[in-house]
Every structure is written in C-alpha cells, then in structure tokens.
Design an enzyme around this catalytic site. Structure first.
Site, PDB file in Angstrom:
ATOM      1  N   TYR A 162     -67.488 119.706 132.441  1.00  0.00           N
ATOM      2  CA  TYR A 162     -68.160 120.411 132.219  1.00  0.00           C
ATOM      3  C   TYR A 162     -69.134 121.275 132.492  1.00  0.00           C
ATOM      4  O   TYR A 162     -70.720 119.984 132.375  1.00  0.00           O
ATOM      5  CB  TYR A 162     -68.716 119.680 130.720  1.00  0.00           C
ATOM      6  N   GLY A 169     -76.408 120.063 138.398  1.00  0.00           N
ATOM      7  CA  GLY A 169     -76.508 119.284 138.330  1.00  0.00           C
ATOM      8  C   GLY A 169     -74.994 118.877 139.527  1.00  0.00           C
ATOM      9  O   GLY A 169     -74.734 118.358 140.056  1.00  0.00           O
ATOM     10  N   HIS A 170     -73.880 118.845 138.599  1.00  0.00           N
ATOM     11  CA  HIS A 170     -72.662 119.180 139.060  1.00  0.00           C
ATOM     12  C   HIS A 170     -72.242 119.884 140.509  1.00  0.00           C
ATOM     13  O   HIS A 170     -71.522 119.340 141.084  1.00  0.00           O
ATOM     14  CB  HIS A 170     -71.521 119.381 137.929  1.00  0.00           C
TER      15      HIS A 170
END
Ligand code: PAF
Length: 307
Positions: free
Chosen positions: A48, A52-53
């Site tokens: 999800y 940031g990821h």
C-alpha cells in the site's frame, strides 16, 4: 537522443520487473545474482505504497545493481486487537508504482509460504524493544525481527533500506544485524512528509477530514520540541510537558506515549541532547500514528500555527 535513451531505459525497466511468489524462486534468483557478482539492494514493505516507500526504493535503486522489494503483511507483528485484517492492500497499484521507480523484483509470498504448518522459530531482540512501541505493542518487534530475518535469508541482500519514521524498528534491525553477524549494510532514510508536515503512513487513509487536521499535532509538537532544544532547553520533562499540552489541545487525540530516549539504547533520557530523540504514539480517533525527531537533525515541516 537523450530522451530516446531515457524512454528506452524506462521501457527496459518496465519489461524486467519480476514477481516471485515462492521462497524457493526468490532464493534461486538471489543465488544466481550473487554468482554473477551483482549487489542486491532490498526494501521490505507491507505494501500500500505512499511516497515514503517510493523514497526508500529510490535509495535502494542507487545502492544496488538489482533492487528487490517485498510485499508481505506480516501477521506475527500484529497483536490480536490490531488492524491485520483491515490493513490496506492493493497489489496491482503497488506493482505499477514499483515499476515506475525501477524496482527489479517484487517478492510477494503468501502466509503459508512464510509461516508453514509447524512453524516455531522466532527472533527476539531484547533491550532496544523494551520501551516505546515495544511496551505498547507486546510481541510486535519479535514479529518484525523474525520476518526480517526470514526475508534477509530469502532475498540475500547486500544492503537494505529502512525508514527513520519507525525509528525503534530501525534500531532493532541494526542491533539484530550486529548481534547475529548478518553481513548486510543498513541505510536509514529520513521520514517523508506531506506538504503540511504529516508523516506519510499507510494508516493515514483511515483518518477523517477532522482527524487529519488533528494528526498534524504530532509533527507540529515535534517542531516545538526542536525549537525548545535549539533555545537551550535540556530538561526532558519540560519539553514533554509542552509537547503533551500541545497535542492535547487538538480534538480526537489520545497520547499513547510521548518520550525522550537515547538513540542507541531506546532507554528513557532525563536530558535532551543530540544522542536523544523524541518519539510519539498518538491515537487520532481510532488510528494510532507514530512520529519522531532526533534532536540536532533536520525536521523539514512548515512553521506551526500558535495554539
Ligand atoms: O515497516 C514495515 O513495513 C514492516 O515492519 C516490515 C519492516 C516490512 C516488516 O514486516
């Protein structure tokens, strides 16, 4: 011709995104890469994706020849009353985003593959997991350390990238890697924030519009703590009193913890210094959010309104 080269590069990247669903397939691939002398970079995730990821992946892209990410909502790190079942998931969206940042492979196992029947081995990192989220979420870091050990043994990375938003997790992983002599470099990346300072989190989607406003109390109070420290305040109690007052001035907030601790041991500190950080866990409505600031480091958020 530069543009063409870039297009070709992107197209080539799109073509080669590989998906591995089984431990064996992923391990075979990792073994082949190592035989070829390739440096494997790895970003573990629960999916999800938010910006940031993607920032962690962009860093991983720079650090290795072959970038693997994993998507696995790890049941062993959720308590019985936590949001495992409703944790947001969208594999197709995640796959597209991963492709766009140039990920080479996604390891996407199922629960059975990771925890087959008769599974009985866990990794416990003791000291640094006692306080903060370790105290508030019993068994959480045991689950994180266990799944990361398994993922490291499957993906066989040379380097792995973690976010500083989960600062205690980063310290736990560093401690485990040191204690268990794992030959892996760990990169800690600064927290990626929304334009108004809210730390990016997959859980932000649970917030109503009003709660979203109250969620700003976390980053804004960190900013106040930073300002107090820069003005010469070193009494942790005084900084925490101000932070608590500030967060509680917002509706829908309930502080789980607000603590200043040593960056290496995660033990509570009486004095604020560059070897300490302030960590917050706050329930905003039903959503538990965390954020932190290491004193002396950059905290890039807009100046908060007085309250
Ligand atoms: O930070 C996370 O998303 C998870 O704790 C991790 C590191 C992927 C382990 O499940």
């Amino acid at each position: 011709s530069r543009l063409l080269t870039r297009r070709f590069f992107c197209a080539r990247r799109r073509n080669i995104l590989e998906i591995f669903n089984t431990v064996k397939d992923m391990q075979d691939k990792a073994n082949r890469l190592r035989e070829q002398g390739k440096r494997i970079a790895f970003v573990p995730t629960m999916g999800y994706f938010h910006e940031g990821h993607l920032d962690l992946m962009r860093e991983g892209r720079k650090r290795g020849d072959y970038l693997v990410i994993s998507i696995f909502v790890n049941p062993t790190q959720f308590g019985p009353a936590e949001d495992l079942d409703k944790y947001p998931r969208d594999f197709e969206r995640d796959r597209t985003l991963a492709e766009e940042v140039g990920v080479d492979a996604i390891f996407f196992p199922d629960n059975e593959g990771m925890y087959p029947p008769r599974y009985q081995t866990y990794v416990d990192v003791e000291g640094v997991t006692k306080n903060l989220c370790g105290a508030a979420r019993q068994g959480h870091f045991r689950g994180v350390a266990t799944v990361c050990t398994k993922l490291f043994n499957i993906v066989k990375p040379h380097v792995t990238v973690f976010g500083k938003k989960d600062f205690q997790q980063l310290v736990t992983i560093r401690t485990m890697i040191r204690d268990l002599n794992m030959d892996i470099d760990v990169i800690g990346m600064p927290t990626t924030r929304e334009h108004d300072g809210l730390a990016m989190s997959s859980r932000n989607v649970y917030l109503s519009e009003e709660e979203r406003e109250s969620a700003l109390s976390l980053s804004r109070s960190l900013f106040l703590a930073k300002k107090m420290f820069e003005a010469g305040e070193t009494d942790a109690g005084k900084v925490l009193a101000e932070v608590t007052r500030y967060i509680e001035s917002y509706p829908h907030t309930r502080i789980d913890y607000a603590k200043i601790s040593c960056v290496d041991t995660i033990e509570e500190a009486q004095h604020v210094g560059v070897d300490t950080f302030i960590a917050l866990a706050v329930k905003v409505g039903k959503t538990r959010l965390i954020d932190n600031h290491v004193f002396g480091e950059v905290l890039d958020i807009p100046y908060p309104e007085g309250r």
